[in-house]
Design an enzyme around this catalytic site. Structure first.
Site, PDB file in Angstrom:
ATOM      1  N   LYS A 102      -2.522   7.113   2.951  1.00 34.39           N
ATOM      2  CA  LYS A 102      -2.508   5.707   2.551  1.00 34.39           C
ATOM      3  C   LYS A 102      -3.902   5.200   2.153  1.00 34.39           C
ATOM      4  O   LYS A 102      -4.890   5.928   2.263  1.00 34.39           O
ATOM      5  CB  LYS A 102      -1.915   4.852   3.680  1.00 34.39           C
ATOM      6  CG  LYS A 102      -0.446   5.174   3.974  1.00 34.39           C
ATOM      7  CD  LYS A 102       0.454   4.871   2.792  1.00 34.39           C
ATOM      8  CE  LYS A 102       1.934   4.859   3.138  1.00 34.39           C
ATOM      9  NZ  LYS A 102       2.545   6.186   3.278  1.00 34.39           N
TER      10      LYS A 102
HETATM   11  C1  LIG Z   1       7.192   2.227   1.874  1.00 34.42           C
HETATM   12  C2  LIG Z   1       6.905   2.840   3.201  1.00 34.42           C
HETATM   13  N1  LIG Z   1       7.272   2.183   4.310  1.00 34.42           N
HETATM   14  C3  LIG Z   1       7.035   2.679   5.534  1.00 34.42           C
HETATM   15  C4  LIG Z   1       6.407   3.880   5.706  1.00 34.42           C
HETATM   16  C5  LIG Z   1       6.179   4.414   7.075  1.00 34.42           C
HETATM   17  O1  LIG Z   1       4.825   4.574   7.348  1.00 34.42           O
HETATM   18  P1  LIG Z   1       4.343   5.436   8.605  1.00 34.42           P
HETATM   19  O2  LIG Z   1       4.249   6.845   8.154  1.00 34.42           O
HETATM   20  O3  LIG Z   1       3.002   4.843   8.938  1.00 34.42           O
HETATM   21  O4  LIG Z   1       5.343   5.243   9.676  1.00 34.42           O
HETATM   22  C6  LIG Z   1       6.002   4.609   4.592  1.00 34.42           C
HETATM   23  C7  LIG Z   1       5.326   5.903   4.757  1.00 34.42           C
HETATM   24  O5  LIG Z   1       5.098   6.680   3.894  1.00 34.42           O
HETATM   25  C8  LIG Z   1       6.254   4.082   3.303  1.00 34.42           C
HETATM   26  O6  LIG Z   1       5.887   4.754   2.202  1.00 34.42           O
END
Ligand SMILES: Cc1ncc(COP(=O)(O)O)c(C=O)c1O
Length: 398
Positions: free
Chosen positions: A189
């Site tokens: 990210k």
């Molecule tokens: C649009 C979106 N929402 C939520 C998430 C979840 O993030 P995390 O991996 O920090 O749980 C991601 C992860 O890639 C994502 O791309």
């Protein structure tokens, strides 16, 4: 020896420097590894960066989305409208709570949830509790229309801002427009803590509930118990909560990354401008819609699409051909209605979401991260030009 310009170009690469290393060492040597002073400082600094009343550090955006939905009262049998063009986290957290996602198709240009489809569902479906838009790839969903449709029906809005830091919308930070906003600090990210996330809200009651549920439903956090003069052992379990806190080790990395977020973004914006300038003339390629004059874009992802019929190579072939040239790409996303779980559970078909289906079948994402050198960005451009050149199309179709 291979120079950087000859080495494979990964799809994503975190930018971790000396300051992050030193921050981790400082915490390792401090004797306090779990959630403590670093996490509290990270929360304060993040809240300040987005001008939110409260920020809660969590161990993933998935955890943050779950906490926000729980605190906003999502119960078994409830329905929540969201986009199918997202990662599964956005919808799966509703299943944790016994609720169901109702997918609304996306806008052809922005690839974010289409407010007209949202309104249509809200008019049609009973038992809807709220809406979860996703600021896809760093482009803001159409928040004015989504919030107005939701609020006139008394529904909540949780912004999935996993791709959206730093990003602003009409003078406000992404994530601070709905009832709660959730950021991801996953390794790929825009800023990272390895794994991690942050939930922000201006609603104090919501922040309190999320903070209790983040740590086992206990009414005091560990640091508070440890550092308080009132005694370190007494606490009360007031709900069956979760284990979603962020460690100080991760928070220490996050604090350094937060300071570097603007510099990272500037580099991503420059790469996006270069891609736009160099790839804009290729007929076979549809580039992401550039932000308008007054719009912002976090450029977490640079999602391109192959126009059907314009090239001899299809999306899967393109991904493979770029890989063979040492260039990593990814696909964001195979839409959720095409995934076996959602497709079979909700009896969904590709035709119900024509835009998300078409984009899903033709999109791929180019590398875009701060440590990419100009030479690497040029290599990506040259490879795409070569693969999609009209001459190549002629020779391949002859
Ligand atoms: C649009 C979106 N929402 C939520 C998430 C979840 O993030 P995390 O991996 O920090 O749980 C991601 C992860 O890639 C994502 O791309």
């Amino acid at each position: 020896m291979e120079t950087k310009e000859q080495q494979p170009i990964p799809f994503a690469l975190p930018d971790i420097g000396r300051e992050e290393e030193e921050a981790v060492l400082r915490v390792l040597r401090s004797g306090w590894l779990t959630t403590g002073k670093e996490a509290i400082s990270f929360e304060k600094e993040f809240a300040e960066a987005v001008s939110a009343h409260s920020a809660l550090a969590v161990n993933s955006a998935t955890a943050g989305l779950h906490l926000a939905a729980e605190a906003l009262g999502v119960c078994p049998g409830d329905k929540v409208v969201t986009t199918p063009f997202t990662f599964t986290s956005t919808a799966e957290i509703l299943r944790y709570l016994g609720a169901d996602p109702i997918f609304a198709d996306i806008d052809e240009e922005t690839l974010t949830i289409d407010p007209r489809c949202v309104a249509e569902i809200l008019d049609r479906e009973p038992k809807i509790k709220g809406v979860i838009p996703v600021h896809l790839g760093g482009r803001m969903a159409e928040m004015d229309r989504i919030v107005s449709e939701a609020k006139k029906r008394g529904l909540f809005v949780i912004e999935d801002a996993a791709h959206a830091f730093p990003l602003s919308y009409k003078g406000k930070a992404a994530g601070t427009i709905g009832d709660a906003g959730v950021f991801s600090f996953y390794a790929t990210k825009t800023i990272t803590t390895g794994e991690g996330g942050m939930v922000v809200t201006d609603n104090e009651a919501l922040a309190k509930r999320m903070s209790v549920m983040r740590l086992h439903g206990i009414d005091r956090d560990v640091w508070d118990r440890y550092s308080s003069s009132k005694g370190s052992w007494r606490y009360a379990v007031v709900a069956a909560g979760y284990k979603y806190n962020l460690t100080d080790l991760a928070a220490a990395i996050g604090r350094v990354q937060l300071k570097r977020a603007q510099e990272f973004k500037e580099r991503r914006c420059r790469i996006a401008s270069y891609y736009e300038a160099e790839l804009g003339g290729i007929e076979a390629l549809k580039l992401p819609k550039p932000p308008g004059r007054k719009e912002d874009h976090a450029w977490h992802l640079f999602i391109v699409r192959l126009r059907p019929g314009y090239s001899a190579i299809d999306r899967d072939g393109m991904v493979e051909a770029l890989k063979a040239r040492g260039i990593g790409t990814s696909v964001h996303y195979i839409a959720l209605h095409l995934m076996p779980y959602y497709r079979s559970r909700y009896n969904l078909s590709p035709e119900q979401f024509p835009v998300a289906t078409a984009v899903s079948n033709s999109c791929f994402s180019l590398p875009i991260y701060p440590s990419m050198s100009d030479g690497q960005v040029e290599r990506v451009v040259e490879a795409i030009k070569e693969l999609l050149s009209p001459n190549r199309r002629r020779t391949q179709t002859q």
